[in-house]
Design a protein around this motif. Structure first.
Motif, PDB file in Angstrom:
ATOM      1  N   ARG A   1       4.491  24.521  18.938  1.00 17.29           N
ATOM      2  CA  ARG A   1       3.067  24.528  19.278  1.00 17.29           C
ATOM      3  C   ARG A   1       2.224  25.002  18.104  1.00 17.29           C
ATOM      4  O   ARG A   1       1.084  24.599  17.960  1.00 17.29           O
ATOM      5  CB  ARG A   1       2.802  25.399  20.493  1.00 17.29           C
ATOM      6  CG  ARG A   1       3.246  24.714  21.786  1.00 17.29           C
ATOM      7  CD  ARG A   1       2.990  25.593  22.944  1.00 17.29           C
ATOM      8  NE  ARG A   1       4.194  26.419  23.060  1.00 17.29           N
ATOM      9  CZ  ARG A   1       4.364  27.415  23.887  1.00 17.29           C
ATOM     10  NH1 ARG A   1       3.421  27.773  24.690  1.00 17.29           N
ATOM     11  NH2 ARG A   1       5.497  28.074  23.922  1.00 17.29           N
ATOM     12  N   HIS A   2       2.775  25.903  17.308  1.00 14.43           N
ATOM     13  CA  HIS A   2       2.038  26.494  16.188  1.00 14.43           C
ATOM     14  C   HIS A   2       2.790  26.219  14.886  1.00 14.43           C
ATOM     15  O   HIS A   2       3.851  26.781  14.659  1.00 14.43           O
ATOM     16  CB  HIS A   2       1.884  28.002  16.374  1.00 14.43           C
ATOM     17  CG  HIS A   2       1.117  28.367  17.602  1.00 14.43           C
ATOM     18  ND1 HIS A   2      -0.256  28.347  17.644  1.00 14.43           N
ATOM     19  CD2 HIS A   2       1.531  28.735  18.836  1.00 14.43           C
ATOM     20  CE1 HIS A   2      -0.655  28.700  18.844  1.00 14.43           C
ATOM     21  NE2 HIS A   2       0.406  28.929  19.597  1.00 14.43           N
TER      22      HIS A   2
ATOM     23  N   ASP B   1       4.952  30.911  20.974  1.00 16.68           N
ATOM     24  CA  ASP B   1       5.722  29.720  20.612  1.00 16.68           C
ATOM     25  C   ASP B   1       7.161  30.120  20.272  1.00 16.68           C
ATOM     26  O   ASP B   1       7.512  30.300  19.104  1.00 16.68           O
ATOM     27  CB  ASP B   1       5.061  29.029  19.419  1.00 16.68           C
ATOM     28  CG  ASP B   1       5.644  27.658  19.131  1.00 16.68           C
ATOM     29  OD1 ASP B   1       6.684  27.299  19.718  1.00 16.68           O
ATOM     30  OD2 ASP B   1       5.063  26.944  18.302  1.00 16.68           O
TER      31      ASP B   1
END
Length: 121
Positions: free
Chosen positions: A48-49, A109
């Protein structure tokens, strides 16, 4: 003779080496950028990051051991691989800077934290 680690063995296909031993291949054209590969890796790795990660070129020189060259998001891949001094380099997906709060990254994450942990562990 080409090494199996060479940056570009097949025309218009870039191999990206991951820390878990996997290799991801990306076809590219004149418009494909480093950011395009990063977004695809983010999806394939379920991250996600990705702001802590970057594509880097790894190479060895006679004067020093391993050196890393950070690739910028807007760089076209065709431009990167056409430079003759990149011959024999490997493209890696690595941590470009350590998060200020790794525990927060773990909460936000877990997959990104695990990828980070593999590199520093």
């Amino acid at each position: 003779m080409l090494k199996k680690e060479a940056l570009l063995l097949i025309p218009n296909v870039l191999k990206v080496f991951l820390e878990n031993g996997q290799i991801k291949s990306f076809t590219f054209d004149g418009r494909t950028t480093v950011k395009d590969v990063m977004v695809t890796l983010q999806d394939r790795l379920s991250l996600r990051h990705i702001e802590h990660f970057a594509l880097v070129l790894e190479y060895s020189s006679p004067e020093q051991s391993h050196q890393f060259l950070l690739l910028q998001d807007k760089q076209p891949l065709a431009h990167v691989v056409q430079r003759t001094h990149y011959h024999g380099m490997r493209c890696l997906f690595r941590v470009s800077f350590f998060p200020k709060d790794p525990v927060e990254l773990l909460r936000q994450d877990p997959a990104a934290f695990e990828y980070l942990y593999i590199q520093v562990g």
